[in-house]
Design a protein around this motif. Structure first.
Motif, PDB file in Angstrom:
ATOM      1  N   ASP A   8       0.834  -1.194   0.000  1.00  0.00           N
ATOM      2  CA  ASP A   8       0.000   0.000   0.000  1.00  0.00           C
ATOM      3  C   ASP A   8       0.877   1.256   0.000  1.00  0.00           C
ATOM      4  O   ASP A   8       2.106   1.176   0.053  1.00  0.00           O
ATOM      5  CB  ASP A   8      -0.955  -0.002   1.198  1.00  0.00           C
ATOM      6  N   ASP A   9       0.244   2.422  -0.049  1.00  0.00           N
ATOM      7  CA  ASP A   9       0.993   3.677  -0.155  1.00  0.00           C
ATOM      8  C   ASP A   9       1.906   3.891   1.043  1.00  0.00           C
ATOM      9  O   ASP A   9       3.043   4.360   0.899  1.00  0.00           O
ATOM     10  CB  ASP A   9       0.019   4.857  -0.283  1.00  0.00           C
ATOM     11  N   GLU A  10       1.414   3.553   2.234  1.00  0.00           N
ATOM     12  CA  GLU A  10       2.207   3.758   3.437  1.00  0.00           C
ATOM     13  C   GLU A  10       3.440   2.868   3.439  1.00  0.00           C
ATOM     14  O   GLU A  10       4.550   3.310   3.762  1.00  0.00           O
ATOM     15  CB  GLU A  10       1.352   3.485   4.680  1.00  0.00           C
ATOM     16  N   ALA A  11       3.270   1.592   3.076  1.00  0.00           N
ATOM     17  CA  ALA A  11       4.399   0.666   3.041  1.00  0.00           C
ATOM     18  C   ALA A  11       5.405   1.081   1.972  1.00  0.00           C
ATOM     19  O   ALA A  11       6.625   1.033   2.185  1.00  0.00           O
ATOM     20  CB  ALA A  11       3.901  -0.753   2.784  1.00  0.00           C
ATOM     21  N   TRP A  12       4.901   1.491   0.827  1.00  0.00           N
ATOM     22  CA  TRP A  12       5.800   1.885  -0.264  1.00  0.00           C
ATOM     23  C   TRP A  12       6.604   3.129   0.111  1.00  0.00           C
ATOM     24  O   TRP A  12       7.781   3.250  -0.253  1.00  0.00           O
ATOM     25  CB  TRP A  12       5.005   2.129  -1.536  1.00  0.00           C
ATOM     26  N   ALA A  13       6.015   4.030   0.857  1.00  0.00           N
ATOM     27  CA  ALA A  13       6.729   5.237   1.277  1.00  0.00           C
ATOM     28  C   ALA A  13       7.902   4.894   2.192  1.00  0.00           C
ATOM     29  O   ALA A  13       8.881   5.645   2.245  1.00  0.00           O
ATOM     30  CB  ALA A  13       5.763   6.189   1.989  1.00  0.00           C
ATOM     31  N   VAL A  14       7.835   3.754   2.905  1.00  0.00           N
ATOM     32  CA  VAL A  14       8.918   3.351   3.799  1.00  0.00           C
ATOM     33  C   VAL A  14      10.110   2.826   3.014  1.00  0.00           C
ATOM     34  O   VAL A  14      11.263   3.194   3.283  1.00  0.00           O
ATOM     35  CB  VAL A  14       8.421   2.278   4.796  1.00  0.00           C
ATOM     36  N   ARG A  32       7.351  -1.283  -7.524  1.00  0.00           N
ATOM     37  CA  ARG A  32       6.274  -1.589  -6.569  1.00  0.00           C
ATOM     38  C   ARG A  32       5.525  -2.854  -6.985  1.00  0.00           C
ATOM     39  O   ARG A  32       5.218  -3.705  -6.143  1.00  0.00           O
ATOM     40  CB  ARG A  32       5.325  -0.404  -6.477  1.00  0.00           C
ATOM     41  N   LEU A 250       6.681  -2.701   7.624  1.00  0.00           N
ATOM     42  CA  LEU A 250       5.748  -2.071   6.692  1.00  0.00           C
ATOM     43  C   LEU A 250       4.344  -2.022   7.272  1.00  0.00           C
ATOM     44  O   LEU A 250       3.972  -2.841   8.089  1.00  0.00           O
ATOM     45  CB  LEU A 250       5.720  -2.859   5.362  1.00  0.00           C
TER      46      LEU A 250
END
Length: 250
Positions: A8-14, A32, A250
């Motif tokens: 998800d967006d939050e995990a990808w931002a990490v 991704r 994540l």
């Protein structure tokens, strides 16, 4: 698509800022999507060739995993997250057996590259050292017949400074206790039953060892971690590192 794993967006931002940039060669396929495909394979335990088409060609997914494994990118990703999140509190160390599937044999490069089971052991071991939050700081892969205590020094060096080092009786040795004290840490290790000179420890602190056991169990929710299918030790260690990133960061 339902039933598939997607970052998800939050995990990808990490993790996105920690991935390689400005690499030579053709433009890279969507990171991704491909990493989501790799994690789907690790979670489900399916063969690489059975990776769903939604992630793109399975050869692309596997080749990315394999190439980045050779370059230690997956392990460096875990190391970077662990270094940023290290708290310097209590650290617990432990090990577990992982059963090796028959497909894990026959890898090129000799026994050192495979680290397969021997002398009746059930498979390779992973050792892990999470801090108080239960997040892994270090993962080491050894042959199945390696004693726990042989890897303790390497684990402690990888985990970094800690106020307390928690372990079970398998790590009860005078030389390890001295090494822990020399690191300005407190050893919290129960005595072996045959120890002639008892050594005191902190029982309430020792009960915190459940965190490392829970961390290992959580990693084994990934079916390709619970059973080793990879022929090469480096690829299996990379899979464990990436599973740890997904499960704890994540």
């Amino acid at each position: 698509m339902q039933g598939l794993f997607w970052l998800d967006d939050e995990a990808w931002a990490v993790i996105e800022p920690l991935l390689p940039k400005n690499q030579p060669g053709a433009r890279r396929v969507d990171d991704r999507r491909v990493i989501s495909g790799i994690l789907h394979v690790l979670r489900s335990g399916c063969r690489w060739r059975d990776c769903p088409q939604a992630y793109g060609p399975y050869t692309t997914v596997y080749n990315r995993f394999n190439r980045w494994s050779r370059r230690r990118i997956w392990r460096r990703l875990l190391e970077a997250l662990a270094e940023a999140g290290a708290l310097g509190g209590s650290v617990a160390i432990d090990s577990t057996y992982v059963r090796a599937h028959r497909s894990a044999g026959g890898g090129k490069g000799g026994p050192k590259s495979r680290r397969s089971a021997s002398r009746g052991a059930a498979g390779p071991r992973k050792s892990t050292s999470p801090p108080s939050l239960g997040r892994p700081l270090a993962l080491i892969l050894t042959p199945g017949n390696t004693a726990d205590i042989r890897m303790a020094g390497e684990l402690l060096a990888a985990a970094g400074p800690a106020r307390r080092i928690i372990a079970d009786r398998g790590y009860d040795a005078d030389h390890l206790r001295r090494e822990i004290v020399e690191r300005d840490s407190e050893p919290v290790i129960p005595d072996r039953r045959n120890r002639k000179r008892p050594v005191s420890h902190d029982p309430p602190a020792c009960r915190e060892r459940w965190r490392v056991e829970a961390a290992i169990n959580r990693l084994k929710d990934f079916r390709r971690i619970a059973t080793r299918y990879d022929k090469l030790a480096a690829n299996f260690q990379s899979a464990v590192a990436l599973a740890a990133v997904a499960a704890f960061w994540l």
